[in-house]
Design a protein around this motif. Structure first.
Motif, PDB file in Angstrom:
ATOM      1  N   ASP A  44      -7.605  -0.631  -2.674  1.00 18.65           N
ATOM      2  CA  ASP A  44      -7.359  -1.401  -1.445  1.00 18.65           C
ATOM      3  C   ASP A  44      -6.414  -2.542  -1.791  1.00 18.65           C
ATOM      4  OD1 ASP A  44      -8.946  -0.301   0.784  1.00 18.65           O
ATOM      5  OD2 ASP A  44     -10.622  -0.643  -0.582  1.00 18.65           O
TER       6      ASP A  44
ATOM      7  N   ARG B 227       0.847  -1.199   0.000  1.00 20.23           N
ATOM      8  CA  ARG B 227       0.000   0.000   0.000  1.00 20.23           C
ATOM      9  C   ARG B 227       0.890   1.259   0.000  1.00 20.23           C
ATOM     10  NH1 ARG B 227      -4.926   1.457   0.634  1.00 20.23           N
ATOM     11  NH2 ARG B 227      -5.141   3.632   1.202  1.00 20.23           N
TER      12      ARG B 227
ATOM     13  N   SER C  51     -10.953  -4.260   3.874  1.00 22.31           N
ATOM     14  CA  SER C  51     -11.945  -3.517   3.096  1.00 22.31           C
ATOM     15  C   SER C  51     -13.050  -4.465   2.626  1.00 22.31           C
ATOM     16  CB  SER C  51     -11.258  -2.877   1.887  1.00 22.31           C
ATOM     17  OG  SER C  51     -12.206  -2.660   0.866  1.00 22.31           O
TER      18      SER C  51
END
Ligand SMILES: NC(=O)c1ccc[n+]([C@@H]2O[C@H](COP(=O)([O-])OP(=O)(O)OC[C@H]3O[C@@H](n4cnc5c(N)ncnc54)[C@H](O)[C@@H]3O)[C@@H](O)[C@H]2O)c1
Ligand SMILES: O=c1ccn([C@@H]2O[C@H](COP(=O)(O)OP(=O)(O)O[C@H]3O[C@H](CO)[C@@H](O)[C@H](O)[C@H]3O)[C@@H](O)[C@H]2O)c(=O)[nH]1
Length: 463
Positions: A166, A132, A195
């Motif tokens: 995500d 991420r 998520s």
């Protein structure tokens, strides 16, 4: 759904082709131009049963495309799979530089619209958050390039582009040699992440597989989906491989004791495997585990434990039992032939397991090295390596084109890989062609009595 798979190796290409086969629109990205060219022409760069067929039908149905252009893949996919390699470093940890390059590259090419970025590569625990961060770094890099020459005034806004995404961990459990089958018939699907939106899209993506529409037995209940946090999903992958590798080391240890006390490990495995708490799978004793996953993943887990101040003693033992086991054929050869210098040893099989062309960390490679060191001449026959250009990458071994040419003049044979076709060779003829008809059955694959009748001195592992 629109899918992009980045990295088209054993995992990426199989995943891409299977998802295209069940109706998704797939773009596969690889930075190896040669591979891309081959795949565009409908050929698989790897040998995997059933893969070429589904690849070709997906190409005809225009459900799959191949490119080296990451930007095009990212623009296309709602779901972006990272399936590049994570090979071992000399220290035992995994080399995540390919994942890093791809994650940054995704960030640099995000073009608006929500995306699910899926870690399918086997990555160290904590990599979900790291990916991420890298994607966001890529986004920031891209944003810099959007600043007009001369910069922007402090009251002006930078041009914006959406980076809504995500990260999901979706570890892969397929086995080489049955990868297509395993993809359509999984025992479970693990989805790690927090998520709901991303997990929901992944459920939609896998729905035909979950509902067993492409399964061998379509009457089975749906495939269980296990939704977890990111780290637990990443750990599940390592724990599964570490457990299986340890199970094999366990039965190999039992086999070595059987050898000394005169018991038969194949009967012992049957006897313990009938206990449903133990189960009968992965109890095949032999010359040890290899391949591109078990050795690197067990080492990586030991390394991770070490990083957190814990010594993974059981896993270290599983590795050391395996290291010793990979030389068991050599010990047995020395016991029968005594001096190996000047002897010719023939290997039946080279790949780390049957039905694959993969030689990564194959036990045969250790054996060749050790036999060469002791002055023996090594020949080999492998159904796939003998037919392909793979043999050119091997040193210290003469690759023969069939089993009888292999046997000719050998002082002993070692069955290294249990290719099905090795059960029906003309062993009577082979025994006659050999200088000494000795066979070390490194996979306990052959029938000892039949081999003795064919004229061989038969030596198994723990039987
Ligand atoms: N092989 C298996 O049976 C198996 C099973 C489960 C999980 N895994 C895991 O899946 C991952 C992939 O394994 P594999 O065996 O398929 O690897 P592989 O080496 O066969 O394939 C990796 C592919 O990624 C490509 N690649 C590398 N960098 C790239 C980049 N920057 N952009 C685009 N493509 C790039 C390479 O050219 C190669 O084709 C690893 O983490 C492995 O541990 C493998
Ligand atoms: O009873 C057994 C079973 C296997 N092996 C050896 O173990 C290794 C691995 O075999 P296998 O697990 O069948 O092949 P892989 O393709 O390496 O698959 C493993 O590694 C993959 C990569 O992580 C995972 O996805 C799979 O679930 C996991 O089984 C090979 O050297 C086999 O010869 C044995 O010695 N005895």
């Amino acid at each position: 759904m629109r899918v992009c798979v980045i990295g088209t190796g054993y995992v990426g290409l199989v995943t891409g082709a299977c998802l295209a086969h069940i109706g998704h629109d797939v773009i596969c990205v690889d930075n190896n131009e040669e591979k891309v060219k081959l795949m565009k022409s409908g050929q698989s760069p790897i040998f995997e049963p059933g893969l070429s067929e589904i690849m070709q039908s997906a190409i005809q149905a225009e459900k799959i495309h191949f490119t080296s252009d990451l930007a095009a893949g990212v623009a296309h996919g709602e779901v972006l799979f990272i399936a590049v390699g994570t090979p071992p470093l000399p220290t035992g940890e995994s080399d995540t530089r390919y994942v890093e390059a791809v994650a940054r590259g995704i960030g640099e090419n995000l073009n608006g619209g929500y995306k699910v970025i899926v870690n399918k590569s086997t990555v160290p625990i904590g990599s979900g958050d790291w990916v991420r961060m890298l994607v966001l770094d890529g986004v920031a890099e891209r944003q810099k390039t959007l600043v007009p020459a001369g910069g922007v005034a402090s009251n002006e806004k930078l041009p914006e582009f959406a980076a809504e995404f995500d990260v999901i961990s979706n570890p892969e459990f397929l086995r080489e040699g049955s990868a297509v089958h395993d993809t359509f018939n999984p025992d479970r699907i693990v989805l790690g992440g927090n998520s709901q939106r991303a997990v929901g899209l992944m459920r939609q993506l896998y729905a035909p597989i979950v509902e067993r529409k492409y399964a061998v037995d379509q009457s089975l209940p749906p495939v269980p989906i296990l939704a977890t946090d990111l780290s637990s999903a990443e750990m599940i992958k390592y724990a599964a491989n570490a457990f299986l590798a340890t199970k094999i080391s366990f039965i190999n240890e039992v086999a070595n004791i059987c050898d000394r006390v005169g018991a038969d490990v194949t009967q012992v495995a049957k006897g313990i495997g009938l206990d449903s708490r133990i189960g009968n799978k992965f109890l095949q004793a032999g010359i040890g585990w290899g391949g591109s996953c078990f050795p690197k993943d067990v080492s990586a887990l030991i390394h991770t434990a070490d990083d957190y101040g814990y010594e993974a003693q059981l896993l270290k033992s599983a590795v050391s039992v395996n290291e010793r086991q990979r030389l068991i054929a050599l010990e047995k050869l020395q016991k029968v032939l005594k001096i190996l210098k000047g002897k010719t040893i023939g290997l039946l099989g080279l790949t780390f397991k049957p039905d694959t062309d993969d030689l990564r960390d194959a036990p045969a490679l250790n054996l060749i090295e050790q036999l060469n060191r002791l002055g023996a001449k090594v020949k080999a026959f492998d159904p796939i390596v003998s037919q392909t250009g793979l043999r050119h990458g091997l040193s210290g071994v003469l690759v023969e084109t069939d089993a009888e040419r292999l046997a000719d003049g050998c002082d002993a044979l070692v069955l290294v890989t249990e290719w099905q076709q090795f059960s029906t060779l003309d062993y009577v003829k082979m025994a006659k062609l050999m200088a000494h008809p000795v066979i070390i059955d490194g996979r306990n694959f052959l029938d000892p009595e039949a081999m003795i009748r064919a004229g061989f001195q038969y030596v198994g592992v723990g039987r």
